[in-house]
Write a protein that holds these residues in place. Structure first.
Motif, PDB file in Angstrom:
ATOM      1  N   GLN A   1       0.973  -1.032  -0.342  1.00  0.00           N
ATOM      2  CA  GLN A   1       0.148  -0.274  -0.060  1.00  0.00           C
ATOM      3  C   GLN A   1       0.975   1.145  -0.267  1.00  0.00           C
ATOM      4  OE1 GLN A   1      -0.318  -2.668   2.856  1.00  0.00           O
ATOM      5  NE2 GLN A   1      -2.875  -3.373   1.888  1.00  0.00           N
ATOM      6  N   ASP A   2       1.453   1.142  -0.675  1.00  0.00           N
ATOM      7  CA  ASP A   2       3.045   2.363  -1.147  1.00  0.00           C
ATOM      8  C   ASP A   2       2.146   3.255  -1.460  1.00  0.00           C
ATOM      9  OD1 ASP A   2       5.700   3.111  -0.623  1.00  0.00           O
ATOM     10  OD2 ASP A   2       5.407   3.618  -3.027  1.00  0.00           O
ATOM     11  N   GLN A   3       2.446   4.515  -0.846  1.00  0.00           N
ATOM     12  CA  GLN A   3       1.844   6.336  -1.564  1.00  0.00           C
ATOM     13  C   GLN A   3       2.301   5.850  -2.908  1.00  0.00           C
ATOM     14  OE1 GLN A   3      -0.956   5.397   0.250  1.00  0.00           O
ATOM     15  NE2 GLN A   3      -1.031   7.864   1.496  1.00  0.00           N
ATOM     16  N   ARG A   4       3.074   6.218  -2.895  1.00  0.00           N
ATOM     17  CA  ARG A   4       3.480   6.381  -4.570  1.00  0.00           C
ATOM     18  C   ARG A   4       3.117   6.040  -5.603  1.00  0.00           C
ATOM     19  NH1 ARG A   4      10.014   7.285  -2.493  1.00  0.00           N
ATOM     20  NH2 ARG A   4       9.391   5.284  -1.211  1.00  0.00           N
ATOM     21  N   ARG A   5       3.458   4.277  -5.206  1.00  0.00           N
ATOM     22  CA  ARG A   5       3.113   3.890  -6.252  1.00  0.00           C
ATOM     23  C   ARG A   5       1.610   3.211  -6.154  1.00  0.00           C
ATOM     24  NH1 ARG A   5       4.704  -0.067  -3.523  1.00  0.00           N
ATOM     25  NH2 ARG A   5       7.057  -1.024  -4.738  1.00  0.00           N
ATOM     26  N   ALA A   6       0.488   3.468  -5.747  1.00  0.00           N
ATOM     27  CA  ALA A   6      -0.404   3.505  -5.188  1.00  0.00           C
ATOM     28  C   ALA A   6      -1.487   4.890  -6.909  1.00  0.00           C
ATOM     29  CB  ALA A   6      -1.349   3.984  -4.384  1.00  0.00           C
ATOM     30  N   MET A   7      -0.861   6.259  -6.887  1.00  0.00           N
ATOM     31  CA  MET A   7      -0.902   7.428  -7.315  1.00  0.00           C
ATOM     32  C   MET A   7      -1.259   6.820  -9.068  1.00  0.00           C
ATOM     33  SD  MET A   7      -2.609   9.022  -5.398  1.00  0.00           S
ATOM     34  CE  MET A   7      -2.396   9.319  -3.926  1.00  0.00           C
ATOM     35  N   THR A   8      -0.330   5.204  -9.189  1.00  0.00           N
ATOM     36  CA  THR A   8      -0.015   5.437 -10.657  1.00  0.00           C
ATOM     37  C   THR A   8      -0.838   4.242 -11.432  1.00  0.00           C
ATOM     38  OG1 THR A   8       0.916   2.970 -10.050  1.00  0.00           O
ATOM     39  CG2 THR A   8       2.121   5.255 -10.165  1.00  0.00           C
ATOM     40  N   PHE A   9      -2.017   3.776  -9.952  1.00  0.00           N
ATOM     41  CA  PHE A   9      -3.467   2.806 -10.235  1.00  0.00           C
ATOM     42  C   PHE A   9      -4.414   3.468 -10.788  1.00  0.00           C
ATOM     43  CE2 PHE A   9      -0.168  -0.126  -9.455  1.00  0.00           C
ATOM     44  CZ  PHE A   9      -0.293  -0.556  -9.939  1.00  0.00           C
ATOM     45  N   PRO A  10      -5.588   3.600 -11.642  1.00  0.00           N
ATOM     46  CA  PRO A  10      -6.727   4.207 -11.745  1.00  0.00           C
ATOM     47  C   PRO A  10      -7.799   4.203 -10.050  1.00  0.00           C
ATOM     48  CG  PRO A  10      -6.757   1.766 -13.129  1.00  0.00           C
ATOM     49  CD  PRO A  10      -5.758   2.062 -11.840  1.00  0.00           C
ATOM     50  N   ARG A  11      -8.467   5.413 -10.472  1.00  0.00           N
ATOM     51  CA  ARG A  11      -8.944   5.575  -9.022  1.00  0.00           C
ATOM     52  C   ARG A  11     -10.509   4.684  -8.813  1.00  0.00           C
ATOM     53  NH1 ARG A  11      -7.545  11.601  -5.927  1.00  0.00           N
ATOM     54  NH2 ARG A  11      -4.874  10.944  -6.543  1.00  0.00           N
ATOM     55  N   GLU A  12     -10.735   4.696 -10.329  1.00  0.00           N
ATOM     56  CA  GLU A  12     -11.955   4.211 -10.602  1.00  0.00           C
ATOM     57  C   GLU A  12     -12.319   3.241  -9.591  1.00  0.00           C
ATOM     58  OE1 GLU A  12     -15.276   2.424 -14.120  1.00  0.00           O
ATOM     59  OE2 GLU A  12     -13.126   2.814 -14.088  1.00  0.00           O
TER      60      GLU A  12
END
Length: 607
Positions: free
Chosen positions: A98-109
């Motif tokens: 659940q790394d924040q930087r990696r998370a931001m590369t995935f869709p928000r939908e």
């Protein structure tokens, strides 16, 4: 006052621990060390050592093997253990999947970016996650419910953001948790009293609960005194460290979200599910999220929804939302609840309570008439990384009534009585329980702190039928029963029937928790199970990440496996001792006891 530990985080504790034959004094003194001064009571531990008159003290920490010299023979000729270095201080609260930087590369939908996204092999850290400077052992339960040391989770944002909702307050060097929440600013106890007027919480009928979007888990914290254990989850998001706070308080919780992937729990598991302003769009996606709650809710279980849109006619002005939107939102929820054969038992103020039908046959015929789609998966418990679908999970057939807790802890689970766990009979289930009672009695002789309250958050990484958790059951502790996804038998449903909680997980990946959230880890046969599946070094580094400084691990496995484990963890700042099986030295299964040393981050490395 104990001297502070070295700033570079690499010096071992200054205390000279003493040990006697049989480990009794080692753990007695270790207990004083761990309890005093939040785990940094070197001088106190030494004083207790000097006054101990009932054991023969040796001024060295001897962890030689008890089984015929195999370990010493191997260690004599092999190279020294690999030394694992500390990670940089920026990784103090690192959650790999659940790394924040990696998370931001995935869709928000549909909250996809808040789900598990683990690092590829080349990005994995191969270092030890440090504790923050000033880290201390948490308070014992029940004080931990209300107070958390600031140094352990130094994040004040919630004290500002949730100030008027009574979530959390900062007082000196601690956080105080008054027991409030967004939906219950007057306190969780009064809120639970309201629920108990409809739901049979007092008599043990409701034992296991699921709290979706739990915040700092005050609902679960206050259910504990009523003999209800809640599995709480919330995403790692802008509400900084909410799950970390929950675990520091001693409440079961994991990082998680209702997004696109099925929840890592078995079908028909929970007696109650709960959402208090959890911001989950229950009516969206054709009711998919309610269908997933239905999957994990047992027949006769309850679903509690408090906050918008419940009773919107009265509350829409105070919520500052258009009444048309709220009306449509509640209409969709009511429509899906009817499809699921949930009966509304109560709607008062901003709280609605539904009960899932027990009559699954009658419900099925009504659902077929409504032409709803049923899930086609042959195994409703096959959920690991499986996509959620807009479909209804058929209720599994059960035999017999579910006993109230604590009677159900050793009652024969319906899944076993009905033969739905291949290879597990009533007789083998009873044998397993007796075996674990024997094992736990042996553990208590080795480590007398087990039922002292020193270990609150306990994890069994390969839980089987839940025998370890049942044998160690106490109001002072709780056990996260992990059933590996590669386990031969899917037994997590049995564990829930016993009134215990747990989760599916693949130990080739990081667990969904913050660092330093467990006091004790129990590992039976895990490394034999994962042999040739993934790197045992990665599994041990993950154990180190989630284990508190001065926390303990009990490994039970074949001797050749434990020799390898022992060598690895000795390069991880763990102290170890291998002892024989309780039935004697001729049994190839051994026990390895390990204790993680206290050390903190090199604060200059973050600059």
């Amino acid at each position: 006052m104990a001297k502070p530990h070295s700033a570079d985080g690499r010096a071992r504790s200054s205390v000279q621990i003493f040990i006697v034959v049989g480990l009794c004094c080692f753990f007695y003194i270790l207990g004083a060390w761990q309890r005093s001064g939040f785990g940094k009571g070197d001088s106190i531990a030494l004083e207790i050592t000097k006054k101990s008159s009932d054991c023969n003290i040796r001024p060295d920490l001897s962890f030689d093997s008890h089984h015929g010299g195999e370990v010493s023979k191997i260690d004599e000729f092999e190279s020294k253990p690999k030394v694992f270095e500390p990670c940089d201080a920026q990784f103090i609260d690192y959650t790999p999947c659940q790394d924040q930087r990696r998370a931001m590369t995935f869709p928000r939908e549909n909250m996809n970016y808040r789900e598990r996204h683990c690092p590829p092999e080349e990005e994995k850290l191969h270092c030890l996650i440090p504790a923050p400077k000033g880290y201390v052992t948490p308070f014992s339960w029940p004080k931990s419910r209300d107070y958390v040391p600031y140094a352990n989770a130094p994040y004040k944002s919630l004290t500002v953001e949730k100030a008027i909702q009574n979530w959390i307050q900062y007082e000196g060097n601690v956080f105080r948790f008054p027991g409030g929440g967004t939906q219950f600013p007057q306190g969780a106890d009064k809120y639970i009293d309201q629920l108990a007027s409809v739901i049979p919480i007092k008599d043990g009928t409701v034992r296991t609960a699921l709290d979706t979007g739990c915040g700092v888990a005050s609902w679960g914290a206050y259910l504990w005194s009523r003999n209800v254990i809640a599995m709480s989850f919330a995403p790692r998001d802008s509400h900084e460290a909410q799950v970390q706070f929950a675990l520091e308080r001693g409440v079961p919780a994991v990082i998680g979200v209702l997004g696109t992937i099925k929840l890592p729990y078995p079908s028909a598991a929970f007696d109650m599910a709960h959402c208090s302003r959890c911001l989950i769009p229950w009516g969206a996606n054709d009711g998919m999220y309610m269908m997933e709650v239905d999957r994990v809710l047992r027949p006769g279980g309850y679903w509690v929804l408090s906050g918008p849109p419940i009773n919107w006619k009265t509350n829409y002005k105070s919520w500052q939302r258009p009444k048309e939107d709220l009306e449509e939102e509640q209409r969709k929820i009511e429509e899906v609840a009817k499809l699921l054969c949930w009966e509304k038992k109560s709607e008062q103020s901003e709280i609605a309570i539904w009960q899932k039908t027990v009559d699954s046959e009658s419900c099925r015929s009504r659902q077929e008439d409504s032409r709803v789609k049923f899930c086609e998966s042959a195994d409703a418990n096959d959920v690991w990384y499986k996509k959620m679908e807009v479909c209804i999970t058929p209720t599994p057939r059960v035999s017999g009534d579910l006993k109230p807790f604590p009677e159900r802890l050793y009652a024969i689970p319906s899944r076993i009585a009905g033969g739905s766990v291949p290879g597990v009979s009533v007789e083998s289930y009873n044998d397993d329980n007796e075996k674990w009672k024997k094992h736990v009695n042996a553990y208590k002789k080795i480590n007398r702190l087990l039922d002292s309250g020193r270990y609150r958050n306990i994890m069994d990484v390969n839980a089987g039928l839940g025998g370890f958790a049942a044998a160690i059951q106490s109001t002072k502790l709780w056990v996260m029963n992990v059933v590996p996804t590669i386990a031969e038998k899917s037994t997590l449903g049995v564990i829930y029937e016993r009134g215990l909680v747990g989760i599916y997980h693949d130990w080739c990946e990081a667990f969904s928790t913050y660092p330093r959230t467990y006091d004790l880890i129990h590992s039976h046969g895990l490394f034999s199970l994962y042999k040739d599946k993934c790197n045992e070094e990665d599994i041990l580094l993950e154990m180190d990440r989630i284990l508190r400084p001065e926390g303990a691990v009990i490994f039970r496995d074949e001797v050749d496996v434990l020799i390898k484990v022992k060598k690895l963890v000795e390069g991880m700042r763990w102290d170890t001792k291998m002892v024989d099986h309780e039935d004697g030295p001729l049994v190839p299964e051994k026990i390895l006891i390990a204790v993680k040393q206290y050390w903190v981050a090199n604060v200059t490395s973050a600059q």
